[in-house]
Design an enzyme around this catalytic site. Sequence first.
Site, mmCIF file in Angstrom:
data_model
loop_
_atom_site.group_PDB
_atom_site.id
_atom_site.type_symbol
_atom_site.label_atom_id
_atom_site.label_comp_id
_atom_site.label_asym_id
_atom_site.label_seq_id
_atom_site.Cartn_x
_atom_site.Cartn_y
_atom_site.Cartn_z
ATOM 1 N N GLN A 141 25.339 49.581 -11.530
ATOM 2 C CA GLN A 141 24.349 49.645 -12.614
ATOM 3 C C GLN A 141 24.344 48.402 -13.490
ATOM 4 O OE1 GLN A 141 26.768 51.872 -11.991
ATOM 5 N NE2 GLN A 141 27.682 52.704 -13.837
ATOM 6 N N ASP A 200 30.681 56.646 -5.682
ATOM 7 C CA ASP A 200 32.105 56.307 -5.833
ATOM 8 C C ASP A 200 32.953 57.021 -4.774
ATOM 9 O OD1 ASP A 200 31.456 54.748 -8.021
ATOM 10 O OD2 ASP A 200 31.785 56.371 -9.453
ATOM 11 N N SER A 234 34.964 50.316 -14.875
ATOM 12 C CA SER A 234 34.963 51.169 -16.057
ATOM 13 C C SER A 234 35.886 52.374 -15.917
ATOM 14 C CB SER A 234 33.532 51.646 -16.355
ATOM 15 O OG SER A 234 33.027 52.405 -15.286
ATOM 16 N N LYS A 293 19.629 59.670 3.074
ATOM 17 C CA LYS A 293 19.205 58.966 4.304
ATOM 18 C C LYS A 293 20.357 58.196 4.957
ATOM 19 C CE LYS A 293 14.337 58.366 3.156
ATOM 20 N NZ LYS A 293 14.278 57.949 1.732
ATOM 21 N N GLY A 294 21.544 58.243 4.356
ATOM 22 C CA GLY A 294 22.699 57.620 5.012
ATOM 23 C C GLY A 294 23.055 56.250 4.483
ATOM 24 N N ASP A 334 32.826 61.523 -19.919
ATOM 25 C CA ASP A 334 31.448 61.977 -20.121
ATOM 26 C C ASP A 334 31.490 63.273 -20.935
ATOM 27 O OD1 ASP A 334 30.768 59.920 -18.458
ATOM 28 O OD2 ASP A 334 30.353 61.167 -16.713
ATOM 29 N N PHE A 367 25.723 55.633 -24.810
ATOM 30 C CA PHE A 367 26.939 55.160 -24.141
ATOM 31 C C PHE A 367 27.676 54.237 -25.092
ATOM 32 C CE2 PHE A 367 29.338 52.180 -21.432
ATOM 33 C CZ PHE A 367 30.164 53.103 -20.800
ATOM 34 N N GLY A 395 21.359 57.280 -0.183
ATOM 35 C CA GLY A 395 21.350 58.695 -0.536
ATOM 36 C C GLY A 395 21.424 59.573 0.701
ATOM 37 N N ASN A 398 23.619 50.466 -3.674
ATOM 38 C CA ASN A 398 22.768 51.543 -3.170
ATOM 39 C C ASN A 398 21.396 50.919 -2.898
ATOM 40 O OD1 ASN A 398 21.342 51.474 -5.604
ATOM 41 N ND2 ASN A 398 22.296 53.307 -6.431
HETATM 42 N N1 ATP Z 1 21.951 64.624 -0.484
HETATM 43 C C1 ATP Z 1 22.918 64.067 0.233
HETATM 44 N N2 ATP Z 1 23.403 64.685 1.326
HETATM 45 C C2 ATP Z 1 24.392 64.146 2.047
HETATM 46 N N3 ATP Z 1 24.998 62.992 1.771
HETATM 47 C C3 ATP Z 1 24.562 62.319 0.672
HETATM 48 C C4 ATP Z 1 23.511 62.811 -0.151
HETATM 49 N N4 ATP Z 1 23.320 61.948 -1.166
HETATM 50 C C5 ATP Z 1 24.213 60.948 -0.966
HETATM 51 N N5 ATP Z 1 24.957 61.166 0.140
HETATM 52 C C6 ATP Z 1 26.022 60.310 0.705
HETATM 53 O O1 ATP Z 1 26.539 59.495 -0.317
HETATM 54 C C7 ATP Z 1 26.272 58.107 -0.047
HETATM 55 C C8 ATP Z 1 25.975 57.425 -1.371
HETATM 56 O O2 ATP Z 1 24.806 57.998 -1.929
HETATM 57 P P1 ATP Z 1 23.801 57.187 -2.888
HETATM 58 O O3 ATP Z 1 23.139 56.111 -2.094
HETATM 59 O O4 ATP Z 1 22.924 58.209 -3.528
HETATM 60 O O5 ATP Z 1 24.810 56.535 -3.924
HETATM 61 P P2 ATP Z 1 24.558 56.074 -5.434
HETATM 62 O O6 ATP Z 1 23.087 55.908 -5.663
HETATM 63 O O7 ATP Z 1 25.434 54.908 -5.665
HETATM 64 O O8 ATP Z 1 25.069 57.321 -6.246
HETATM 65 P P3 ATP Z 1 25.682 57.377 -7.719
HETATM 66 O O9 ATP Z 1 25.638 55.978 -8.282
HETATM 67 O O10 ATP Z 1 24.801 58.351 -8.435
HETATM 68 O O11 ATP Z 1 27.047 57.894 -7.517
HETATM 69 C C9 ATP Z 1 25.141 58.128 0.972
HETATM 70 O O12 ATP Z 1 25.175 56.987 1.802
HETATM 71 C C10 ATP Z 1 25.446 59.400 1.763
HETATM 72 O O13 ATP Z 1 26.437 59.174 2.748
HETATM 73 MG MG MG Z 2 26.195 54.149 -7.492
#
Ligand code: ATP
Ligand code: MG
Length: 322
Positions: A172, A257, A8, A227-228, A12, A116, A225, A195
């Site tokens: 998504q 991204d 995409s 948690k890595g 926004d 959207f 997130g 994710n």
């Molecule tokens: N609060 C945080 N602090 C540090 N690093 C973060 C945090 N949140 C996300 N990250 C980093 O970003 C990576 C991707 O995060 P996440 O799993 O939340 O992606 P997502 O859910 O695809 O996010 P989005 O789709 O909203 O962009 C994680 O593996 C981590 O390395």
């Molecule tokens: Mg994502």
Amino acid sequence: MRIAVTGSIATDHLMTFPGRIADQLLADRLDHVSLSFLVDTLDIRDGGVAANIAYGLARLGHRPLLVGAAGADFAPYGQRLSALGVDISAVHISRTRHTARFLCTTDPDGNQIASFYPGAMTEAAGIDVAAAVRRGGGADLVVIGADDPEAMLRHTRGCRTEGMRFAADPAQQLARLDNAQIRELVEGADHLFTNQYERALLLTKTGWTTEEVLGRVRVWVTTFGAKGSRVERADEPALSITAVPTIEAADPTGVGDAFRAGYLAALATGDDAARCAQTGSALAAHALTCVGTQTYTTNPAHLSALTNAAYGSANLSGGETS
Ligand SMILES: Nc1ncnc2c1ncn2[C@@H]1O[C@H](COP(=O)(O)OP(=O)(O)OP(=O)(O)O)[C@@H](O)[C@H]1O
Ligand SMILES: [Mg+2]
């Protein structure tokens, strides 16, 4: 290594309403709703998953080929990306539809009313990815990001037919794809990105076990997130990569991204899987401190310094196995 990023392209429009949205909804008048919110702020941000990933790659010195569909209103957005080093020659411009747009009004409680409009994105299925990549000078990896579902399927089939390596990043769109479609997007991918939530959804919808997924892709990267992240391959121990602690998280939008941009930039440089995930994590943490998905600045030396500061230098990397 050259990377083409499909998916995409959107803008926004984010507005804030100072009152409470819930107070405007009258319980006895819900059969005829006509609401207009007088909003305080309007923030227009360039986004879309493919454009976000291409932005990060360009900042890191690569020249990604952006493949997607946008409207005539894309001109200034495209010029900005182009000036940064994104090749926008494969962006299809619709004659009749605007670039996809996300409109969202948020109140101080965090309640939202959003719409959207996919717009030009509905024309992405008309793009022949193999031809676009050929015209754009070739690519060693094609990222298939969230897009019009028909386009995602067509691009995946196109990569398979042409023998082009592809990375599946359905994100998504997993919510609206059925079992057979998800299987088709994943089968034979060089990389699969999800994710934590998308990982569970993918397993539930396909009915595959983790091992069955790993039998179909070379590398599966899952982000968790704060948690890595985890990097998995068949017949190898999984690598768990800790996130980089961030002091002030300004905006979580687009953090996934940014992770992908950092990961893919490292992959293109020939780094091992652990280093790729560390680089992705370092860029994601950096992007978290900026409001917007294409507002952070970085360059290879900067990201390398951030990654070294968090994980040590490249030759010491290896990640923890779990
Ligand atoms: N609060 C945080 N602090 C540090 N690093 C973060 C945090 N949140 C996300 N990250 C980093 O970003 C990576 C991707 O995060 P996440 O799993 O939340 O992606 P997502 O859910 O695809 O996010 P989005 O789709 O909203 O962009 C994680 O593996 C981590 O390395
Ligand atoms: Mg994502």
